[in-house]
Design a protein around this motif. Structure first.
Motif, PDB file in Angstrom:
ATOM      1  N   UNK A 123       0.826  -1.208   0.000  1.00 56.33           N
ATOM      2  CA  UNK A 123       0.000   0.000   0.000  1.00 56.33           C
ATOM      3  C   UNK A 123       0.855   1.250   0.000  1.00 56.33           C
ATOM      4  N   UNK A 124       1.895   1.291   0.821  1.00 54.74           N
ATOM      5  CA  UNK A 124       2.700   2.511   0.917  1.00 54.74           C
ATOM      6  C   UNK A 124       3.471   2.774  -0.373  1.00 54.74           C
ATOM      7  N   UNK A 125       3.962   1.733  -1.020  1.00 52.43           N
ATOM      8  CA  UNK A 125       4.641   1.923  -2.307  1.00 52.43           C
ATOM      9  C   UNK A 125       3.669   2.440  -3.361  1.00 52.43           C
ATOM     10  N   UNK A 126       2.433   1.902  -3.342  1.00 46.89           N
ATOM     11  CA  UNK A 126       1.417   2.361  -4.291  1.00 46.89           C
ATOM     12  C   UNK A 126       1.018   3.800  -4.001  1.00 46.89           C
ATOM     13  N   UNK A 127       0.899   4.159  -2.713  1.00 46.68           N
ATOM     14  CA  UNK A 127       0.527   5.529  -2.341  1.00 46.68           C
ATOM     15  C   UNK A 127       1.589   6.518  -2.791  1.00 46.68           C
ATOM     16  N   UNK A 128       2.869   6.161  -2.633  1.00 54.81           N
ATOM     17  CA  UNK A 128       3.951   7.040  -3.087  1.00 54.81           C
ATOM     18  C   UNK A 128       3.914   7.242  -4.598  1.00 54.81           C
ATOM     19  N   UNK A 129       3.441   6.235  -5.298  1.00 54.41           N
ATOM     20  CA  UNK A 129       3.379   6.326  -6.762  1.00 54.41           C
ATOM     21  C   UNK A 129       2.199   7.169  -7.230  1.00 54.41           C
ATOM     22  N   UNK A 130       1.034   6.970  -6.629  1.00 54.78           N
ATOM     23  CA  UNK A 130      -0.183   7.625  -7.105  1.00 54.78           C
ATOM     24  C   UNK A 130      -0.410   8.969  -6.429  1.00 54.78           C
ATOM     25  N   UNK A 131      -0.233   9.032  -5.109  1.00 56.39           N
ATOM     26  CA  UNK A 131      -0.443  10.275  -4.356  1.00 56.39           C
ATOM     27  C   UNK A 131       0.815  10.570  -3.530  1.00 56.39           C
ATOM     28  N   UNK A 132       1.903  10.960  -4.173  1.00 52.93           N
ATOM     29  CA  UNK A 132       3.178  11.145  -3.451  1.00 52.93           C
ATOM     30  C   UNK A 132       3.138  12.237  -2.387  1.00 52.93           C
ATOM     31  N   UNK A 133       2.214  13.207  -2.503  1.00 54.07           N
ATOM     32  CA  UNK A 133       2.154  14.302  -1.532  1.00 54.07           C
ATOM     33  C   UNK A 133       1.430  13.927  -0.242  1.00 54.07           C
ATOM     34  N   UNK A 134       0.783  12.772  -0.210  1.00 52.80           N
ATOM     35  CA  UNK A 134       0.035  12.354   0.968  1.00 52.80           C
ATOM     36  C   UNK A 134       0.980  11.868   2.065  1.00 52.80           C
ATOM     37  N   UNK A 135       0.751  12.325   3.296  1.00 51.08           N
ATOM     38  CA  UNK A 135       1.570  11.898   4.425  1.00 51.08           C
ATOM     39  C   UNK A 135       1.139  10.513   4.903  1.00 51.08           C
ATOM     40  N   UNK A 136       2.065   9.827   5.587  1.00 52.91           N
ATOM     41  CA  UNK A 136       1.826   8.458   6.033  1.00 52.91           C
ATOM     42  C   UNK A 136       1.637   8.412   7.542  1.00 52.91           C
ATOM     43  N   UNK A 137       0.697   7.593   7.996  1.00 57.84           N
ATOM     44  CA  UNK A 137       0.518   7.309   9.419  1.00 57.84           C
ATOM     45  C   UNK A 137       0.372   5.804   9.583  1.00 57.84           C
ATOM     46  N   UNK A 138       1.307   5.190  10.309  1.00 59.98           N
ATOM     47  CA  UNK A 138       1.252   3.754  10.558  1.00 59.98           C
ATOM     48  C   UNK A 138       0.268   3.455  11.690  1.00 59.98           C
ATOM     49  N   UNK A 139      -0.421   2.343  11.575  1.00 55.59           N
ATOM     50  CA  UNK A 139      -1.397   1.928  12.577  1.00 55.59           C
ATOM     51  C   UNK A 139      -0.682   1.432  13.831  1.00 55.59           C
ATOM     52  N   UNK A 140      -1.010   2.012  14.966  1.00 52.14           N
ATOM     53  CA  UNK A 140      -0.372   1.637  16.220  1.00 52.14           C
ATOM     54  C   UNK A 140      -0.804   0.257  16.703  1.00 52.14           C
TER      55      UNK A 140
END
Length: 417
Positions: free
Chosen positions: A246-263
């Motif tokens: 998911x994170x690799x895909x997010x960087x490709x499609x929406x690179x400006x979106x920030x990431x938050x990992x699930x605790x």
């Protein structure tokens, strides 16, 4: 109404109170239909032909028909209207249509909603008649064929949902997760890929859902690219577990979106690297990080955790330290939203009900039928989702407002030179 009451208080059709309720349910719609027709005729009393005769008059009654309601099956005899007015656009005579009892109605909307929900929540189609016949007083409209028709409609609904335009909706936050269910997808290890979001008004909504591998960047990228093609803007923050796909895909499609990992996922992964004797204390130390009062205190708690466990359990510490920035990203947003952004719980809690249903069905037929069944259950649950806390702040997040320690920071005014 006269009924023969047995010694135990029952009657030929059930209990006396049920008979009274059904009789009341029969009389009240009849009175309401009469009032509706009388009101319609009274409103059009001035509509007359060239001879002064009214164009809208009573014309007896329709044939009696039975309708399944929450009070059971009742017989309804609707008044009939003779409407002689002509529709100028079509040249055809106008027709009166009752809002209480439309011509096509054989079940109340509540009964129509109950059938798919019972099926989705675990009652098999063959159990409808014995389960509901006593309650409703009839098995009309409860056959397994009813559910078969519904599943076909669900697939059509899911198709429409998957092709809808997203350009008019702004999703500021999104949660993404891959849920493994015991349903007949194309491959045994396939999952249902789910993306949920928070609109600018603070309400939660299902954005997209399909099947694929949760670890696969290709499947996630395909889902996100489809959302982008249909007009979805890049969200400000995305919340997900540690699946790199998911994170690799997010960087490709929406690179400006920030990431938050699930605790929740991170805590479970970290504790798996520790012996059971050390897990209770480590779990408390991890909770001290994600429940800290602000980012500075959380960062200090990370250092304390690393100092305490790095010597004996470097692998567990590495899981926290390496992802520190993405684990603490939620602290840069409104404090009222922290409880929503720390985990993927909105997805997990919704799919707890789906898992209950799929355990009962042990397979839902075809892949399309399986996804449609899951979609309809999520759609039903969506009506009960509550908005995020302090909903008015979501629009400020999209506008780029700055938050420190969870509080809105006013932009400093520039002083004149």
């Amino acid at each position: 109404m006269l009924s023969v009451v047995n010694a135990d208080g029952t009657t030929e059709t059930g209990s006396l109170i049920d008979d009274i309720v059904r009789e009341g349910a029969r009389r009240m719609p009849a009175a309401a239909l009469e009032a509706e027709v009388n009101s319609y005729i009274a409103e059009l009393a001035d509509q007359r032909d060239e001879n002064g005769r009214r164009l809208v008059v009573r014309n007896g009654y329709h044939q009696p028909r039975k309708a399944t309601t929450a009070a059971g099956v009742i017989e309804v005899k609707a008044p009939r209207i003779n409407d002689k007015r002509i529709n100028e656009a079509t040249g055809e005579r106008k027709r009166f249509s009752s809002a209480i009892l439309p011509p096509w109605c054989r079940k109340s909307p509540k009964i129509s909603e109950v059938l798919p929900l019972l099926y989705l929540h675990g009652l098999s189609s063959g159990d409808f008649v014995p389960a509901l016949e006593q309650f409703l007083g009839s098995s009309a409209g409860l056959s397994p064929a009813t559910v078969t028709r519904l599943t076909t409609q669900w697939q059509a609904d899911h198709q429409v949902f998957s092709e809808r335009d997203l350009s008019a909706t702004d999703y500021v936050y999104v949660w993404a997760d891959g849920i493994h269910l015991r349903i007949r997808l194309e491959e045994a290890k396939a999952a249902v890929l789910v993306v949920m979001g928070v609109r600018a008004d603070g309400t939660k909504e299902l954005i997209a859902m399909t099947d694929g591998y949760r670890e696969s960047a290709e499947f996630w990228a395909g889902l996100l690219r489809d959302c982008q093609r249909r007009g979805m803007r890049a969200p400000v923050l995305a919340v997900g577990d540690g699946a790199l796909g998911f994170w690799n895909a997010l960087n490709e499609v929406f690179p400006e979106t920030r990431h938050q990992r699930c605790w929740v996922h991170k805590t479970a992964n970290c504790l798996d690297s520790l012996p059971k004797s050390a897990q209770p204390a480590a779990k408390k130390a991890i909770q001290d990080i994600c429940n800290a009062e602000d980012r500075e205190h959380a960062a200090a708690a990370v250092k304390t955790f690393a100092k305490q466990y790095s010597a004996k359990f470097p692998k567990a510490v590495k899981k926290i330290v390496d992802d520190e920035d993405e684990l603490l990203a939620f602290y840069d947003f409104p404090a009222e939203h922290w409880i929503h952004l720390r985990t993927t719980n909105p997805v997990e809690s919704t799919f707890a009900t789906v898992r209950l249903r799929t355990k009962v069905t042990k397979g839902a037929g075809s892949r399309a039928a399986a996804l449609a069944m899951v979609f309809k259950l999520v759609e039903a649950a969506q009506a009960r989702w509550r908005a995020v806390n302090a909903s008015h702040l979501v629009a400020l997040v999209r506008a780029g407002a700055c938050f420190e320690r969870g509080q809105l920071v006013e932009r400093p005014q520039t002083t004149a030179a």
